[in-house]
Design an enzyme around this catalytic site. Structure first.
Site, PDB file in Angstrom:
ATOM      1  N   LYS A  67       0.826  -1.220   0.000  1.00  0.00           N
ATOM      2  CA  LYS A  67       0.000   0.000   0.000  1.00  0.00           C
ATOM      3  C   LYS A  67       0.858   1.268   0.000  1.00  0.00           C
ATOM      4  O   LYS A  67       0.432   2.322  -0.475  1.00  0.00           O
ATOM      5  CB  LYS A  67      -0.922  -0.010   1.225  1.00  0.00           C
ATOM      6  CG  LYS A  67      -1.981  -1.121   1.173  1.00  0.00           C
ATOM      7  CD  LYS A  67      -2.682  -1.277   2.520  1.00  0.00           C
ATOM      8  CE  LYS A  67      -3.738  -2.379   2.473  1.00  0.00           C
ATOM      9  NZ  LYS A  67      -4.282  -2.695   3.814  1.00  0.00           N
ATOM     10  N   TYR A 243      -2.619  -0.033  11.674  1.00  0.00           N
ATOM     11  CA  TYR A 243      -4.052  -0.054  12.008  1.00  0.00           C
ATOM     12  C   TYR A 243      -4.268   0.339  13.474  1.00  0.00           C
ATOM     13  O   TYR A 243      -3.696   1.348  13.913  1.00  0.00           O
ATOM     14  CB  TYR A 243      -4.651  -1.434  11.674  1.00  0.00           C
ATOM     15  CG  TYR A 243      -4.133  -1.955  10.353  1.00  0.00           C
ATOM     16  CD1 TYR A 243      -4.461  -1.292   9.175  1.00  0.00           C
ATOM     17  CD2 TYR A 243      -3.296  -3.062  10.269  1.00  0.00           C
ATOM     18  CE1 TYR A 243      -3.981  -1.743   7.956  1.00  0.00           C
ATOM     19  CE2 TYR A 243      -2.810  -3.513   9.053  1.00  0.00           C
ATOM     20  CZ  TYR A 243      -3.149  -2.845   7.919  1.00  0.00           C
ATOM     21  OH  TYR A 243      -2.664  -3.272   6.717  1.00  0.00           O
TER      22      TYR A 243
HETATM   23  N1  GLN Z   1      -4.487  -8.928   1.295  1.00  0.00           N
HETATM   24  C1  GLN Z   1      -4.865  -8.579   2.631  1.00  0.00           C
HETATM   25  C2  GLN Z   1      -6.295  -8.094   2.634  1.00  0.00           C
HETATM   26  O1  GLN Z   1      -6.631  -7.337   1.769  1.00  0.00           O
HETATM   27  C3  GLN Z   1      -3.934  -7.531   3.138  1.00  0.00           C
HETATM   28  C4  GLN Z   1      -4.200  -7.167   4.579  1.00  0.00           C
HETATM   29  C5  GLN Z   1      -2.947  -6.836   5.347  1.00  0.00           C
HETATM   30  O2  GLN Z   1      -1.830  -7.189   4.983  1.00  0.00           O
HETATM   31  N2  GLN Z   1      -3.133  -6.235   6.492  1.00  0.00           N
HETATM   32  O3  GLN Z   1      -7.071  -8.479   3.481  1.00  0.00           O
END
Ligand code: GLN
Length: 308
Positions: A67, A243
């Site tokens: 991301k 998060y």
């Molecule tokens: N591919 C995972 C999702 O979209 C990525 C989430 C993560 O790495 N926190 O749920």
């Protein structure tokens, strides 16, 4: 000046006994199969020096670490207009939470939660074909890693899509509010594949260097994003990169970082270097448990913090 190679080796040794703690992501078989005892670290410095420890050359699924790269590319492509589609506040919620989307009119809190990353990817698409945009992300990551061997694990991407009900819900919900500019499946087609990029710690640490060096890749000399944008990406990583565990990570490590459920963390020390760690056991928020311990000790030993 601390001996950084020694700091890395020490952090590795301190974190090593914690291997196997935490929970390996099991929502898709390809991630559930990964050996929980794996643990690698890499430190990339602006002069090209790389220090490594453990499984630093083993590729893993970077998942949400991707991301950060998509955010950099989207900011470069659409500029400040990106903030029409996504905010920059910590969410205090889980990475795949939908609760705030309704009360906040379909605008996700930040680009590092799933909804925000899907909205960011949607803006990066900018009317283009999903395959072209996926290739752009991959090419960017390969160039930053200095390694064309970086690839997308298509099994992981397919499984992400097959089990993607939650991400589809987030995307459809945003679509209902008019946040997305492309069909849901177009945005998700890119998002699932960016999450499935597989890289080693060595490649990932190298790839993060431009964020440590004011948006300029110190090894190719290219100014990839403007300095003020690199600063802002780091600010978002600091506040939102883990998060509902972002405060804890800032408290313990004191550096911007981004976790992925594959067990990788990319950590940026502005002006100093970039560190990648990988160990698959996760804490409740989806951050590598061993990785966070290792980063905490490395940052402390090296004296690296953005709070000096
Ligand atoms: N591919 C995972 C999702 O979209 C990525 C989430 C993560 O790495 N926190 O749920």
């Amino acid at each position: 000046m601390p001996d950084l190679a020694r700091c890395l080796a020490e952090a590795y040794d301190i974190a090593l006994p914690h291997r196997g703690k935490g929970k390996v992501a099991d929502y898709i078989p390809a991630l559930a199969r990964v050996d929980p005892m794996r643990f690698g670290m890499a430190l990339a410095l602006p002069d090209g020096t790389l220090h490594v420890a453990g499984d630093a050359d083993m590729p893993f699924s970077i998942q949400s670490v991707s991301k950060v790269f998509t955010l950099a590319l989207a900011l470069r492509r659409v500029g400040t207009g990106l903030w029409d589609s996504v905010g920059r506040e910590p969410s205090g919620s889980a990475f795949n939470s939908i609760v705030q989307l309704e009360s906040e009119a379909g605008i996700p809190r930040n680009p590092l939660i799933n909804a925000g990353a899907i909205a960011t990817t949607d803006r990066l698409i900018d009317g283009r074909d999903a395959d072209v945009v996926t290739q752009e992300i991959l090419d960017f990551v390969r160039a930053r890693a200095g390694d064309d061997g970086v690839g997308i694990d298509l099994d992981v991407a397919l499984s992400e899509s097959q089990t993607g009900a939650r991400n589809r819900s987030l995307a459809h919900f945003m679509d209902a509010f008019g946040t997305l500019r492309h069909p849901v499946e177009t945005a998700l087609g890119v998002y699932f594949r960016q999450c499935a990029i597989a890289m080693s710690c060595r490649q990932l640490a190298r790839a993060g260097l431009f964020l440590a060096m004011a948006g300029r890749d110190p090894l190719t000399g290219e100014q990839l994003v403007e300095a003020h944008r690199a600063r802002r990406i780091n600010a978002i990583m600091m506040l939102c990169g883990h998060y509902d565990n972002s405060g804890e990570f800032a408290f313990r490590v004191g550096l911007p970082g981004k976790s992925g459920v594959g067990g990788g963390i990319l950590c940026i020390a502005p002006g100093q270097g970039s560190i990648a760690v990988w160990s698959p056991g996760l804490d409740d928020a989806g951050t590598s448990l061993v990785g966070a311990i290792a980063l905490e000790h490395f940052a402390y030993a090296a004296g690296w913090s953005v709070f000096d």
